[in-house]
Design a protein around this motif. Sequence first.
Motif, PDB file in Angstrom:
ATOM      1  N   ARG A  20      -0.802 -11.530   0.636  1.00 42.57           N
ATOM      2  CA  ARG A  20      -1.384 -10.208   0.516  1.00 42.57           C
ATOM      3  C   ARG A  20      -2.643 -11.279  -0.606  1.00 42.57           C
ATOM      4  O   ARG A  20      -2.394 -10.918  -1.567  1.00 42.57           O
ATOM      5  CB  ARG A  20      -1.095  -9.103   0.658  1.00 42.57           C
ATOM      6  N   ASP A  40       0.703  -0.963  -0.053  1.00 40.53           N
ATOM      7  CA  ASP A  40      -0.003   0.218  -0.096  1.00 40.53           C
ATOM      8  C   ASP A  40       1.099   1.654  -0.262  1.00 40.53           C
ATOM      9  O   ASP A  40       0.801   1.828  -0.793  1.00 40.53           O
ATOM     10  CB  ASP A  40      -1.287   0.277   1.085  1.00 40.53           C
ATOM     11  N   GLY A  83      -4.534  -3.391   5.300  1.00 34.22           N
ATOM     12  CA  GLY A  83      -3.697  -2.971   4.526  1.00 34.22           C
ATOM     13  C   GLY A  83      -3.570  -1.271   4.774  1.00 34.22           C
ATOM     14  O   GLY A  83      -3.658  -0.460   3.802  1.00 34.22           O
ATOM     15  N   LEU A 113      -4.930  -8.687  -2.586  1.00 37.27           N
ATOM     16  CA  LEU A 113      -4.742  -8.061  -3.929  1.00 37.27           C
ATOM     17  C   LEU A 113      -4.611  -7.709  -4.895  1.00 37.27           C
ATOM     18  O   LEU A 113      -5.007  -8.998  -5.433  1.00 37.27           O
ATOM     19  CB  LEU A 113      -3.007  -7.723  -4.092  1.00 37.27           C
ATOM     20  N   GLY A 121      -2.792   4.142  -4.010  1.00 36.40           N
ATOM     21  CA  GLY A 121      -2.307   3.680  -2.501  1.00 36.40           C
ATOM     22  C   GLY A 121      -3.072   5.223  -1.344  1.00 36.40           C
ATOM     23  O   GLY A 121      -3.616   5.572  -2.140  1.00 36.40           O
ATOM     24  N   VAL A 122      -2.885   4.131  -0.561  1.00 37.12           N
ATOM     25  CA  VAL A 122      -3.959   4.688   0.973  1.00 37.12           C
ATOM     26  C   VAL A 122      -3.747   6.578   1.752  1.00 37.12           C
ATOM     27  O   VAL A 122      -4.719   6.312   2.604  1.00 37.12           O
ATOM     28  CB  VAL A 122      -4.202   3.673   1.456  1.00 37.12           C
TER      29      VAL A 122
END
Length: 499
Positions: free
Chosen positions: A420, A22, A492, A423, A32-33
């Motif tokens: 992950r 992330d 995440g 994803l 991205g977060v």
Amino acid sequence: MSVHQHAPHAPRWGVLRTKPVDAILAESGHGGVDGTEGTGLKRTMGLLTLTFFSVGATLGTGIFVVLSEAVPKAGPAVMLSFVLAAVTALFSALSYAELAGTIPVSGSSYSYAYATLGEGIAWVCGWCLLLEYGVSISAVAVGWGQYVNELLDSAFGVSLPAAIANPPGENGGVVNIPAVIVVALATVLLVRGVSESAKANTIMVFIKLATLAFFCAVAFTAFDSGNLAPFAPLGWAGVSAGASQVFFSYIGFDAASTAGEEAKNPRRDLPLAILFSLLIVTIVYVVVALAALGAMPWTEFADAEATLAKIVTDVTGGSWASIILSAGAIISIASVVLTVLYGQTRILFAMSRDGLIPPIFAKVDRRTQSPVPNTLITGFFVALIAAAFPLKYLAEATSIGTLFAFAIVNIGVIVLRRTRPELPRSFKTPLFPLTPIAGVGFCCYLISQLSSKTWAVFAGWLAVGVLVYWLYGYRHSKWGDTPPKTWNSGDGGVREPQS
């Protein structure tokens, strides 16, 4: 402390730290977060451009330069050597395709290793990529000089003095000036911007394909099936040794994966570009090798420089065909230098952004939206290596670094599927986990076929890399001060590290 700061002394867990996917995507502006806008690199590449970038980085290296080195090891069965090397590359290409579609950023296998196997392995992978990309550029540049001389001789009956046309210790060479020139030209073009470089490369790839088609048309007129017997005079050992040698020819198919932050639609286009480019170059290699071996006995390849130009000269009995082929080879090999140099700068860019090498390598020029200081520094050192080292040692050293990096990518696919699984993946490696496991196996097999001298060079290179990491990268890593539990929570989230 923010995630983009680092402690004065990285703690003990820094070597094992995996950089969260992330956070990688956030840095590059791919969903991205944390809402960042990315690095400022300009998105200009579509599927055709990306495919041709990988083709440009790959096609030409083996056929124009390494064929004369590989044929004496395998005989006519060098065609099987190309196929064996292609199969090895295919397993790794499938893994590259999955990771490129999942983590579409600059840095190629270095970035993938950081996300899956930890900072220490990522550093080793990045260090191997310096060998793969930087040294392969130098090796190709050395071969470029051979074709410059062939063109001058065919067209004007003159040639460059041996002292400035060959590297030290080879055919009376002192310094390889043509190799320096082609690296300098590629550096200047990259400094102008990636859009201009991509357009120039696309044109050069079309010329490259046309040149090789011309060679096949000429060589097949003199095809003698008797030249293919005995087909494997040195047996399977020769085929394996030849595959280890010609694997150098497949270096570059992963070039598209270094352009994740400059691709228009990276999740869709990167996997396709990687696989399309590998298919194209494999077909071309086998057809050209067949034409060459049919036109000239395999025992004559050992002493031939600019092999393809020599073949068309012998077939036509005149210099006109050699002039065409040599001119095409000069343009073709220049495209390899251009695209692989591009890939090298983007890998260094990613490593610098993580703090593992000095920040100047991540500095982006506002006008061209490309890492200009990085490009100039890289071009200087690549030219220096090209001027001073013979092709043989460069090619073999490059192969072992590449195979090591490919093995890491295959392992990375397995690890990321387990850690992950949620994803989004625009491409999934078929027959998982057999495919990446086979990729690791083939890479290890080809590595085992390389000479002890190559192993010694590689061991020395790794030792230097470990020293550099300990003295600089370990202590300056931007992710070294983040405890494992902060980032491996699996939800995440990108959170501030705990003090």
